[in-house]
Design a protein around this motif. Structure first.
Motif, mmCIF file in Angstrom:
data_model
loop_
_atom_site.group_PDB
_atom_site.id
_atom_site.type_symbol
_atom_site.label_atom_id
_atom_site.label_comp_id
_atom_site.label_asym_id
_atom_site.label_seq_id
_atom_site.Cartn_x
_atom_site.Cartn_y
_atom_site.Cartn_z
ATOM 1 N N GLN A 108 0.847 -1.191 0.000
ATOM 2 C CA GLN A 108 0.000 0.000 0.000
ATOM 3 C C GLN A 108 0.876 1.232 0.000
ATOM 4 N N ALA A 109 0.552 2.184 -0.831
ATOM 5 C CA ALA A 109 1.246 3.470 -0.799
ATOM 6 C C ALA A 109 0.344 4.464 -0.096
ATOM 7 N N TYR A 110 0.849 5.123 0.925
ATOM 8 C CA TYR A 110 0.042 6.086 1.670
ATOM 9 C C TYR A 110 0.295 7.503 1.169
ATOM 10 N N ALA A 111 -0.647 8.362 1.445
ATOM 11 C CA ALA A 111 -0.583 9.740 0.950
ATOM 12 C C ALA A 111 0.645 10.498 1.453
ATOM 13 N N LEU A 116 4.595 -2.658 3.163
ATOM 14 C CA LEU A 116 4.866 -3.923 2.474
ATOM 15 C C LEU A 116 4.636 -5.043 3.484
ATOM 16 N N THR A 117 3.719 -5.940 3.157
ATOM 17 C CA THR A 117 3.422 -7.060 4.059
ATOM 18 C C THR A 117 3.871 -8.352 3.413
ATOM 19 N N TYR A 118 4.643 -9.130 4.168
ATOM 20 C CA TYR A 118 5.193 -10.388 3.670
ATOM 21 C C TYR A 118 4.787 -11.547 4.556
ATOM 22 N N THR A 119 4.695 -12.712 3.931
ATOM 23 C CA THR A 119 4.540 -13.957 4.674
ATOM 24 C C THR A 119 5.716 -14.834 4.308
ATOM 25 N N PRO A 120 6.056 -15.799 5.139
ATOM 26 C CA PRO A 120 7.161 -16.682 4.774
ATOM 27 C C PRO A 120 6.823 -17.392 3.477
ATOM 28 N N ALA A 121 7.821 -17.593 2.598
ATOM 29 C CA ALA A 121 7.566 -18.274 1.335
ATOM 30 C C ALA A 121 7.236 -19.721 1.610
ATOM 31 N N VAL A 122 6.310 -20.235 0.827
ATOM 32 C CA VAL A 122 5.941 -21.641 0.977
ATOM 33 C C VAL A 122 7.059 -22.487 0.397
ATOM 34 N N GLU A 123 7.487 -23.504 1.114
ATOM 35 C CA GLU A 123 8.545 -24.373 0.627
ATOM 36 C C GLU A 123 8.020 -25.182 -0.544
ATOM 37 N N THR A 124 8.794 -25.214 -1.634
ATOM 38 C CA THR A 124 8.381 -26.042 -2.775
ATOM 39 C C THR A 124 9.375 -27.180 -2.936
ATOM 40 N N GLU A 125 8.886 -28.258 -3.433
ATOM 41 C CA GLU A 125 9.764 -29.449 -3.580
ATOM 42 C C GLU A 125 10.827 -29.206 -4.620
#
Lengths: 186, 182
Positions: B164-167, B173-182
């Motif tokens: 989100q850019a605020y005035a 910037l909101t992050y979640t841990p990356a999902v582990e992929t095989e």
């Protein structure tokens, strides 16, 4: 007066050093980077000069002209655009449309900016960019923030750097989770 | 499983220290943080942030945004050196923080919030306990001060959940841990 734009891929912890292997030139093979490549193309089309430090220049010279069937447009652009490399030691740049800037940085950049033209873009070039930031020569920052923390490598803004307050111009989110943040020096 | 969310105010060069000196807080940011507080019933803090909060929040009256929530909500402090807890509803985490937080997440309840507390946030991220990390990136380069991420930090791959850019020029910037992929 032409704008000097510093554009960098940057990690969440502020690192711009590509040597840590967190991005590939021209986009990553796994994710769909077509939207990032579009943004880079828009940037290219608004610029008519590429300003580089010697190391980045040599890396690019050793990679891009060798790319065959490059559909991104980057190879053609880099071969044709007016390139300026900051170096006091380079004699023959060995890449068409290149001028070596050998004089004092601030004078050289002011001279470059004073000519008619579109944006001057700088990318990579960690040492040069650090000098440009410190000298207050940067008009715009375009930071492609990657969703990674790398923990090592040179940062864009090193300790003791004082930069005047910036104005957020735009943000843009890409499919891969990269976010482009554009700031202008006030 | 309770949601553990951390947010911090950071400068463009990643400094998170003493935000009271440079934070740019507007209504949009207020609405975002207020919504997160309303969805949570525990505030988890490291020693440094706890001490700053404990010195300022008790002074604030109910008409100050979030003051009631901050003062009334239980505070859990991750510290082995903090001697006294002067702020109402505060307690120290006993023993291993990761184990305690993991246990807390499995209990019934609303979300768990972390503010500031860079060292704690880094260890929660490393231990895979952090569900969301929100950075309020300010259009400022300070040059000095403690950063959220330090040299020698473990590599972490994250997934962008929101931006989100605020005035006022702040970007969330909101992050979640990356999902582990095989």
């Amino acid at each position: 007066m032409r704008d000097l734009v510093v554009t960098e891929n940057i990690t969440l912890d502020g690192v711009i050093d590509a040597a840590e292997g967190w991005f590939a030139p021209g986009g990553d093979g796994e994710d769909d980077q077509s939207d990032v490549l579009d943004a880079l193309r828009e940037q290219r089309e608004a610029a008519d000069a590429l300003l580089l430090g010697r190391v980045t220049f040599e890396q690019m010279r050793g990679y891009w002209p060798l790319q065959e069937n490059d559909t991104t447009g980057i190879t053609d652009y880099l071969n044709m655009v007016a390139k300026y490399v900051v170096s006091s030691t380079m004699d023959d740049p060995a890449w068409e449309h290149t001028t070596v800037l050998r004089g004092a940085l601030i004078e050289e950049i002011r001279e470059l900016k004073s000519h008619q033209g579109a944006d001057i873009v700088t990318t990579g070039s960690m040492t040069l960019v650090s000098d440009l930031v410190g000298a207050g020569l940067v008009d715009e920052y375009r930071l492609f923030v990657y969703p990674v923390v790398i923990g090592r490598g040179q940062r864009l803004f090193t300790d003791q750097t004082e930069v005047p307050k910036l104005r957020l111009e735009a943000t843009r989110r890409f499919r891969s989770g990269i976010v482009l943040l554009r700031y202008r020096s006030d | 499983m309770r949601n553990l969310k951390a947010w911090l105010f950071v400068t463009l060069d990643g400094v998170m220290e003493a935000p009271e000196k440079w934070v740019m807080f507007n209504d949009e940011m207020g609405a975002s943080t207020e919504a997160d507080y309303a969805a949570s019933d525990v505030l988890l803090l490291g020693k440094g942030t706890y001490e700053v909060f404990a010195a300022s929040w008790p002074e604030r009256s109910s008409d100050v945004p979030n003051a009631d929530w901050m003062n009334n909500t239980p505070k859990l402090v991750a510290s082995t050196t903090l001697k006294s807890l002067d702020w109402q509803n505060s307690s120290l985490i006993e023993g291993d923080v990761a184990a305690a937080v993991s246990q807390l997440k499995q209990e019934d309840g609303k979300g768990i919030i972390v503010n500031g507390s860079a060292t704690l946030v880094r260890s929660l991220l490393r231990d895979g306990l952090l569900d969301e990390l929100q950075l309020f990136v300010h259009p400022i380069v300070l040059g000095t001060g403690d950063r959220l991420f330090v040299e020698g930090e473990d590599r972490a791959a994250l997934t962008l959940a929101d931006s989100q850019a605020y005035a006022n020029g702040v970007v969330s910037l909101t992050y979640t841990p990356a999902v582990e992929t095989e």
